[in-house]
Each structure stands twice: as C-alpha cells, then as structure tokens.
Design a protein around this motif. Structure first.
Motif, PDB file in Angstrom:
ATOM      1  N   LEU A 174       0.830  -1.208   0.000  1.00  0.00           N
ATOM      2  CA  LEU A 174       0.000   0.000   0.000  1.00  0.00           C
ATOM      3  C   LEU A 174       0.866   1.261   0.000  1.00  0.00           C
ATOM      4  CD1 LEU A 174      -2.791  -1.109   2.516  1.00  0.00           C
ATOM      5  CD2 LEU A 174      -2.978  -0.912   0.022  1.00  0.00           C
ATOM      6  N   LEU A 175       1.941   1.258   0.769  1.00  0.00           N
ATOM      7  CA  LEU A 175       2.830   2.423   0.813  1.00  0.00           C
ATOM      8  C   LEU A 175       3.495   2.686  -0.532  1.00  0.00           C
ATOM      9  CD1 LEU A 175       4.536   1.992   4.291  1.00  0.00           C
ATOM     10  CD2 LEU A 175       3.035   3.853   3.579  1.00  0.00           C
ATOM     11  N   THR A 176       3.793   1.625  -1.273  1.00  0.00           N
ATOM     12  CA  THR A 176       4.441   1.775  -2.574  1.00  0.00           C
ATOM     13  C   THR A 176       3.421   1.948  -3.702  1.00  0.00           C
ATOM     14  OG1 THR A 176       4.530  -0.625  -2.857  1.00  0.00           O
ATOM     15  CG2 THR A 176       6.465   0.457  -1.893  1.00  0.00           C
ATOM     16  N   ARG A 177       2.151   1.927  -3.345  1.00  0.00           N
ATOM     17  CA  ARG A 177       1.035   2.128  -4.288  1.00  0.00           C
ATOM     18  C   ARG A 177       0.942   1.044  -5.358  1.00  0.00           C
ATOM     19  NH1 ARG A 177      -2.017   6.231  -3.797  1.00  0.00           N
ATOM     20  NH2 ARG A 177      -2.345   6.595  -6.014  1.00  0.00           N
ATOM     21  N   LEU A 178       1.482  -0.122  -5.059  1.00  0.00           N
ATOM     22  CA  LEU A 178       1.348  -1.235  -5.992  1.00  0.00           C
ATOM     23  C   LEU A 178      -0.123  -1.592  -6.190  1.00  0.00           C
ATOM     24  CD1 LEU A 178       2.877  -3.411  -7.694  1.00  0.00           C
ATOM     25  CD2 LEU A 178       2.564  -4.921  -5.743  1.00  0.00           C
ATOM     26  N   ASP A 179      -0.926  -1.350  -5.169  1.00  0.00           N
ATOM     27  CA  ASP A 179      -2.357  -1.670  -5.254  1.00  0.00           C
ATOM     28  C   ASP A 179      -3.087  -0.856  -6.321  1.00  0.00           C
ATOM     29  OD1 ASP A 179      -1.884   0.542  -3.420  1.00  0.00           O
ATOM     30  OD2 ASP A 179      -4.027   0.456  -3.003  1.00  0.00           O
ATOM     31  N   THR A 180      -2.462   0.200  -6.850  1.00  0.00           N
ATOM     32  CA  THR A 180      -3.089   0.957  -7.938  1.00  0.00           C
ATOM     33  C   THR A 180      -2.939   0.230  -9.270  1.00  0.00           C
ATOM     34  OG1 THR A 180      -1.107   2.279  -8.404  1.00  0.00           O
ATOM     35  CG2 THR A 180      -2.680   3.163  -6.774  1.00  0.00           C
ATOM     36  N   LEU A 181      -2.023  -0.744  -9.348  1.00  0.00           N
ATOM     37  CA  LEU A 181      -1.818  -1.528 -10.564  1.00  0.00           C
ATOM     38  C   LEU A 181      -2.241  -2.980 -10.425  1.00  0.00           C
ATOM     39  CD1 LEU A 181       1.705  -0.291 -11.700  1.00  0.00           C
ATOM     40  CD2 LEU A 181      -0.507   0.316 -12.666  1.00  0.00           C
ATOM     41  N   VAL A 182      -2.067  -3.529  -9.232  1.00  0.00           N
ATOM     42  CA  VAL A 182      -2.363  -4.939  -8.985  1.00  0.00           C
ATOM     43  C   VAL A 182      -3.344  -5.016  -7.817  1.00  0.00           C
ATOM     44  CG1 VAL A 182      -1.408  -7.191  -8.373  1.00  0.00           C
ATOM     45  CG2 VAL A 182      -0.037  -5.583  -9.717  1.00  0.00           C
ATOM     46  N   ALA A 183      -4.453  -5.694  -8.046  1.00  0.00           N
ATOM     47  CA  ALA A 183      -5.460  -5.816  -6.986  1.00  0.00           C
ATOM     48  C   ALA A 183      -4.965  -6.722  -5.863  1.00  0.00           C
ATOM     49  CB  ALA A 183      -6.755  -6.363  -7.563  1.00  0.00           C
ATOM     50  N   LEU A 184      -5.281  -6.319  -4.642  1.00  0.00           N
ATOM     51  CA  LEU A 184      -4.955  -7.102  -3.459  1.00  0.00           C
ATOM     52  C   LEU A 184      -6.233  -7.744  -2.944  1.00  0.00           C
ATOM     53  CD1 LEU A 184      -2.670  -4.545  -1.551  1.00  0.00           C
ATOM     54  CD2 LEU A 184      -2.038  -6.162  -3.365  1.00  0.00           C
ATOM     55  N   ASP A 185      -6.186  -9.043  -2.719  1.00  0.00           N
ATOM     56  CA  ASP A 185      -7.329  -9.782  -2.201  1.00  0.00           C
ATOM     57  C   ASP A 185      -6.994 -10.343  -0.832  1.00  0.00           C
ATOM     58  OD1 ASP A 185      -8.991  -9.639  -4.656  1.00  0.00           O
ATOM     59  OD2 ASP A 185      -7.381 -10.849  -5.515  1.00  0.00           O
ATOM     60  N   GLU A 186      -8.031 -10.716  -0.091  1.00  0.00           N
ATOM     61  CA  GLU A 186      -7.836 -11.277   1.250  1.00  0.00           C
ATOM     62  C   GLU A 186      -7.332 -12.719   1.204  1.00  0.00           C
ATOM     63  OE1 GLU A 186      -8.175  -9.864   4.363  1.00  0.00           O
ATOM     64  OE2 GLU A 186      -8.355  -7.985   3.269  1.00  0.00           O
ATOM     65  N   ASP A 187      -7.712 -13.460   0.153  1.00  0.00           N
ATOM     66  CA  ASP A 187      -7.273 -14.852   0.064  1.00  0.00           C
ATOM     67  C   ASP A 187      -7.140 -15.282  -1.394  1.00  0.00           C
ATOM     68  OD1 ASP A 187      -9.863 -15.699  -0.891  1.00  0.00           O
ATOM     69  OD2 ASP A 187     -10.558 -15.704   1.178  1.00  0.00           O
ATOM     70  N   VAL A 188      -6.537 -16.437  -1.589  1.00  0.00           N
ATOM     71  CA  VAL A 188      -6.261 -16.941  -2.930  1.00  0.00           C
ATOM     72  C   VAL A 188      -7.542 -17.247  -3.703  1.00  0.00           C
ATOM     73  CG1 VAL A 188      -5.095 -18.768  -4.234  1.00  0.00           C
ATOM     74  CG2 VAL A 188      -4.047 -17.856  -2.194  1.00  0.00           C
ATOM     75  N   ALA A 189      -8.549 -17.771  -3.023  1.00  0.00           N
ATOM     76  CA  ALA A 189      -9.803 -18.089  -3.714  1.00  0.00           C
ATOM     77  C   ALA A 189     -10.393 -16.836  -4.367  1.00  0.00           C
ATOM     78  CB  ALA A 189     -10.800 -18.716  -2.742  1.00  0.00           C
ATOM     79  N   ALA A 190     -10.333 -15.716  -3.668  1.00  0.00           N
ATOM     80  CA  ALA A 190     -10.843 -14.457  -4.224  1.00  0.00           C
ATOM     81  C   ALA A 190      -9.996 -14.016  -5.418  1.00  0.00           C
ATOM     82  CB  ALA A 190     -10.856 -13.371  -3.148  1.00  0.00           C
ATOM     83  N   SER A 191      -8.690 -14.209  -5.344  1.00  0.00           N
ATOM     84  CA  SER A 191      -7.805 -13.851  -6.459  1.00  0.00           C
ATOM     85  C   SER A 191      -8.119 -14.693  -7.693  1.00  0.00           C
ATOM     86  CB  SER A 191      -6.338 -14.049  -6.063  1.00  0.00           C
ATOM     87  OG  SER A 191      -5.950 -13.147  -5.059  1.00  0.00           O
ATOM     88  N   ILE A 192      -8.280 -15.988  -7.502  1.00  0.00           N
ATOM     89  CA  ILE A 192      -8.582 -16.881  -8.621  1.00  0.00           C
ATOM     90  C   ILE A 192      -9.915 -16.504  -9.254  1.00  0.00           C
ATOM     91  CG2 ILE A 192      -9.148 -19.272  -9.245  1.00  0.00           C
ATOM     92  CD1 ILE A 192      -7.143 -20.118  -7.004  1.00  0.00           C
ATOM     93  N   ALA A 193     -10.927 -16.290  -8.427  1.00  0.00           N
ATOM     94  CA  ALA A 193     -12.257 -15.934  -8.939  1.00  0.00           C
ATOM     95  C   ALA A 193     -12.210 -14.625  -9.720  1.00  0.00           C
ATOM     96  CB  ALA A 193     -13.257 -15.830  -7.789  1.00  0.00           C
ATOM     97  N   ALA A 194     -11.460 -13.651  -9.230  1.00  0.00           N
ATOM     98  CA  ALA A 194     -11.380 -12.359  -9.907  1.00  0.00           C
ATOM     99  C   ALA A 194     -10.668 -12.474 -11.258  1.00  0.00           C
ATOM    100  CB  ALA A 194     -10.672 -11.348  -9.006  1.00  0.00           C
ATOM    101  N   ILE A 195      -9.635 -13.277 -11.320  1.00  0.00           N
ATOM    102  CA  ILE A 195      -8.942 -13.476 -12.593  1.00  0.00           C
ATOM    103  C   ILE A 195      -9.888 -14.136 -13.598  1.00  0.00           C
ATOM    104  CG2 ILE A 195      -7.101 -14.795 -13.766  1.00  0.00           C
ATOM    105  CD1 ILE A 195      -5.362 -14.264 -11.243  1.00  0.00           C
ATOM    106  N   ARG A 196     -10.596 -15.142 -13.160  1.00  0.00           N
ATOM    107  CA  ARG A 196     -11.521 -15.832 -14.067  1.00  0.00           C
ATOM    108  C   ARG A 196     -12.639 -14.909 -14.537  1.00  0.00           C
ATOM    109  NH1 ARG A 196     -11.323 -21.165 -10.747  1.00  0.00           N
ATOM    110  NH2 ARG A 196      -9.649 -22.189 -11.869  1.00  0.00           N
ATOM    111  N   SER A 197     -13.134 -14.054 -13.667  1.00  0.00           N
ATOM    112  CA  SER A 197     -14.261 -13.184 -14.044  1.00  0.00           C
ATOM    113  C   SER A 197     -13.832 -12.048 -14.976  1.00  0.00           C
ATOM    114  CB  SER A 197     -14.942 -12.605 -12.806  1.00  0.00           C
ATOM    115  OG  SER A 197     -14.099 -11.664 -12.172  1.00  0.00           O
ATOM    116  N   SER A 198     -12.525 -11.801 -15.042  1.00  0.00           N
ATOM    117  CA  SER A 198     -12.063 -10.707 -15.903  1.00  0.00           C
ATOM    118  C   SER A 198     -11.800 -11.156 -17.329  1.00  0.00           C
ATOM    119  CB  SER A 198     -10.789 -10.088 -15.313  1.00  0.00           C
ATOM    120  OG  SER A 198      -9.717 -11.011 -15.385  1.00  0.00           O
ATOM    121  N   VAL A 199     -11.951 -12.441 -17.585  1.00  0.00           N
ATOM    122  CA  VAL A 199     -11.692 -12.973 -18.940  1.00  0.00           C
ATOM    123  C   VAL A 199     -12.890 -12.758 -19.830  1.00  0.00           C
ATOM    124  CG1 VAL A 199     -11.148 -15.038 -20.263  1.00  0.00           C
ATOM    125  CG2 VAL A 199     -10.103 -14.679 -18.038  1.00  0.00           C
TER     126      VAL A 199
END
Length: 123
Positions: free
Chosen positions: A98-123
């Motif tokens: 957050l301090l380096t503002r990486l979250d402005t380019l790459v989404a941060l999720d609470e867990d891996v399941a949420a990350s996987i679901a978000a990648i799939r939904s963006s296709v």
C-alpha cells in the motif's frame, strides 16, 4: 556463532484449471528477487488466464521485491494475463504494498480463492 539465517523465499506453484497459483513463503529481497521473478514467470504458460500469488506467509519484502511485482504485472499484462495478490489485511507485506502504491496496478485480495475468482471473471 550468530543466529541462523532466516530462510529465503520458497516458491510453490500449481495450476487451478486456467489460473496459475503461486505461494511465496519466507523473504524476498535483493539477494533473491530476480530468482523469484524468474520462477513466477516461468510457471505461467501462455494458455493461462493469469497468476494468483499467495503472500500470506511472506515474512519480508524489500524494494527489490516490490520492483519484481511491478515488473511481473507489466510482463503479464503485455501477454494479456492477469495478476492478483492474496495478502492478509494488517500484514507487514500488505502495508509495504500500500505504501508503494502497488495496489493501484495490482489488486490485493484477502485470500487466494478471491484472487482466482477475480482473474476468471475478468476474462
């Protein structure tokens, strides 16, 4: 004798259908950031929709590690692939991202399941 050296990062990867899942454990710093980046990029075939990285057990991330995440996002984006990071709220690593503002380019999720679901939904 001094205290034992903490382990450097370990990278474990698997494929969940069309999404590569990587778990990074330990520490990412100047001494191993390029190796970690190479392992992550090498694990993502052109057929994958993206990469979900689990950073829940990452104890330390310095500026070289942050840079590797910026570069990884850029390379995957050029290939038409997504990148999401699973980082627990309140963790030291999340604060660094957050301090380096990486979250402005790459989404941060609470867990891996949420990350996987978000990648799939963006296709």
């Amino acid at each position: 004798m001094g205290a034992p050296q903490p382990p450097l990062a370990q990278v474990e990867t698997s494929i969940d259908d069309d999404v590569v899942v990587a778990r990074v454990v330990g520490e990412v710093d100047m001494s191993n950031a390029i190796e970690v980046q190479d392992r992550l990029l090498g694990a993502v075939p052109a057929s994958a929709h993206g990469l979900a990285i689990d950073l829940a057990e990452l104890a330390y991330l310095d500026s070289a590690g942050v840079r590797l995440l910026f570069e990884l996002q850029e390379r995957l984006s050029r290939r038409g692939q997504g990148l999401r990071l699973a980082v627990p709220a309140g963790s030291h690593v999340r604060r660094v991202l957050l301090l380096t503002r990486l979250d402005t380019l790459v989404a941060l999720d609470e867990d891996v399941a949420a990350s996987i679901a978000a990648i799939r939904s963006s296709v």
